[in-house]
Scaffold this motif. Structure first.
Motif, PDB file in Angstrom:
ATOM      1  N   ILE A 274       0.819  -1.217   0.000  1.00 26.91           N
ATOM      2  CA  ILE A 274       0.000   0.000   0.000  1.00 26.91           C
ATOM      3  C   ILE A 274       0.849   1.262   0.000  1.00 26.91           C
ATOM      4  CG2 ILE A 274      -0.263  -0.021   2.516  1.00 26.91           C
ATOM      5  CD1 ILE A 274      -3.117   1.077   2.070  1.00 26.91           C
ATOM      6  N   ASP A 275       1.941   1.293   0.765  1.00 24.89           N
ATOM      7  CA  ASP A 275       2.750   2.510   0.862  1.00 24.89           C
ATOM      8  C   ASP A 275       3.339   2.897  -0.484  1.00 24.89           C
ATOM      9  OD1 ASP A 275       2.197   2.353   3.571  1.00 24.89           O
ATOM     10  OD2 ASP A 275       4.126   1.436   4.065  1.00 24.89           O
TER      11      ASP A 275
ATOM     12  N   VAL B 297       0.657   3.895  -3.127  1.00 27.08           N
ATOM     13  CA  VAL B 297       0.179   5.252  -2.876  1.00 27.08           C
ATOM     14  C   VAL B 297       1.243   6.267  -3.285  1.00 27.08           C
ATOM     15  CG1 VAL B 297      -0.374   6.907  -1.036  1.00 27.08           C
ATOM     16  CG2 VAL B 297      -1.532   4.699  -1.123  1.00 27.08           C
TER      17      VAL B 297
ATOM     18  N   ARG C  48       0.416   6.398   8.555  1.00 24.81           N
ATOM     19  CA  ARG C  48      -0.160   5.196   7.949  1.00 24.81           C
ATOM     20  C   ARG C  48      -1.670   5.339   7.745  1.00 24.81           C
ATOM     21  NH1 ARG C  48       2.145   1.732  11.116  1.00 24.81           N
ATOM     22  NH2 ARG C  48       3.763   1.061   9.659  1.00 24.81           N
ATOM     23  N   ASP C  49      -2.365   5.927   8.703  1.00 24.03           N
ATOM     24  CA  ASP C  49      -3.813   6.089   8.576  1.00 24.03           C
ATOM     25  C   ASP C  49      -4.173   6.954   7.376  1.00 24.03           C
ATOM     26  OD1 ASP C  49      -4.190   4.522  10.791  1.00 24.03           O
ATOM     27  OD2 ASP C  49      -4.633   6.188  12.159  1.00 24.03           O
TER      28      ASP C  49
ATOM     29  N   ILE D 279      -2.394   7.327   4.650  1.00 22.64           N
ATOM     30  CA  ILE D 279      -2.088   6.560   3.451  1.00 22.64           C
ATOM     31  C   ILE D 279      -3.195   5.564   3.144  1.00 22.64           C
ATOM     32  CG2 ILE D 279      -0.517   4.786   2.539  1.00 22.64           C
ATOM     33  CD1 ILE D 279       1.759   6.356   3.968  1.00 22.64           C
ATOM     34  N   MET D 280      -3.693   4.893   4.178  1.00 21.60           N
ATOM     35  CA  MET D 280      -4.783   3.942   3.988  1.00 21.60           C
ATOM     36  C   MET D 280      -6.041   4.651   3.499  1.00 21.60           C
ATOM     37  SD  MET D 280      -4.157   1.514   7.335  1.00 21.60           S
ATOM     38  CE  MET D 280      -5.572   0.466   6.988  1.00 21.60           C
ATOM     39  N   ALA D 281      -6.340   5.807   4.068  1.00 26.09           N
ATOM     40  CA  ALA D 281      -7.522   6.560   3.648  1.00 26.09           C
ATOM     41  C   ALA D 281      -7.378   7.027   2.201  1.00 26.09           C
ATOM     42  CB  ALA D 281      -7.738   7.754   4.577  1.00 26.09           C
TER      43      ALA D 281
ATOM     44  N   ALA E 217      -5.613   5.572  -0.169  1.00 28.43           N
ATOM     45  CA  ALA E 217      -5.756   4.398  -1.039  1.00 28.43           C
ATOM     46  C   ALA E 217      -7.228   4.049  -1.247  1.00 28.43           C
ATOM     47  CB  ALA E 217      -5.003   3.211  -0.447  1.00 28.43           C
ATOM     48  N   ARG E 218      -8.006   4.111  -0.171  1.00 33.91           N
ATOM     49  CA  ARG E 218      -9.440   3.815  -0.298  1.00 33.91           C
ATOM     50  C   ARG E 218     -10.143   4.854  -1.164  1.00 33.91           C
ATOM     51  NH1 ARG E 218      -8.885   2.604   5.320  1.00 33.91           N
ATOM     52  NH2 ARG E 218      -9.669   4.680   5.837  1.00 33.91           N
TER      53      ARG E 218
ATOM     54  N   ASP F 129      -1.084  -7.293  -0.078  1.00 30.09           N
ATOM     55  CA  ASP F 129      -0.721  -7.434   1.325  1.00 30.09           C
ATOM     56  C   ASP F 129       0.473  -8.367   1.461  1.00 30.09           C
ATOM     57  OD1 ASP F 129      -2.543  -5.817   2.805  1.00 30.09           O
ATOM     58  OD2 ASP F 129      -4.140  -7.229   2.311  1.00 30.09           O
TER      59      ASP F 129
END
Length: 208
Positions: free
Chosen positions: A29-30, A33, A165-166, A168-170, A172-173, A181
């Motif tokens: 994911i990192d 992104v 990290r939060d 980055i996850m947001a 990506a979504r 993964d």
């Protein structure tokens, strides 16, 4: 998040938009992104992938995924396969993998362009500081992860170091960014994973 990354890059004198740059993409994911963010900011990206030979068919799948994504986006792609286990002579497999990875990065920088973006973020920097403290560190270790580092052939820089990290996850979504993964990120045999999943959780309880 784009504006935040752009401000961070300007403050740290990172390459301007439009500058050709390698992007190290593992498929996680990192890095996915990171690739999306740099393209949105107008950078001319070339994709680099290093397979450390540690996860068998899953590693093969990661390489194919990254190659497919680069092809879909019309971006140049280079991949390398290294044997981290064979290189771990007196050092950990993770350290051997890092050394081999940076050797390959240097090869690409010598070819040009002479800069490469890496996907480290703010949480990685926190984990690195704690790891340094656990291992015993001098003043160098207090710096954690630096925004940019010179290596043979050029330099590597870390545009996401100012975000967590939060975020980055947001991101990506919100942007439907595909990624793979890596199950080894939860493996407690690696000290970094224990710092991330156990120590940081405990510290969060003590001091939110």
């Amino acid at each position: 998040m784009l504006a935040e990354v752009h401000r961070f890059m300007r403050r740290e004198a990172m390459p301007d938009p439009g500058t050709p740059t390698w992007v190290a993409v593992s498929g996680g994911i990192d890095s996915m992104v990171l690739l999306h963010v740099l393209r949105e900011l107008g950078h001319a990206c070339l994709v680099a992938h290093v397979d450390h030979g540690l996860r068998g068919p899953q590693s093969d799948g990661d390489r194919q995924f990254v190659e497919d994504q680069a092809k879909r986006l019309g971006l140049p792609f280079r991949s390398f396969r290294v044997d981290a286990k064979a290189a771990a002579d007196g050092i950990s497999v993770q350290m051997a993998a890092r050394e081999l990875r940076y050797d390959r990065f240097s090869e690409l920088l010598f070819e040009g362009p002479d800069r490469m973006a890496l996907g480290h973020h703010r949480d990685d920097a926190t984990e690195t500081l704690l790891l340094n403290l656990l291992r015993g560190t001098g003043t160098h270790g207090w710096a954690g992860i630096r925004p940019a580092t010179a290596i043979p052939g050029g330099s590597v820089f870390r545009p996401l170091l100012g975000v967590g990290r939060d975020q980055i996850m947001a991101y990506a979504r919100a942007n439907d960014i595909p990624f793979r993964d890596d199950a080894s990120n939860a493996d407690a045999k690696y000290l970094r994973n224990r710092v991330r999943n156990e120590l940081l959780a405990f510290l969060e309880e003590l001091r939110p």
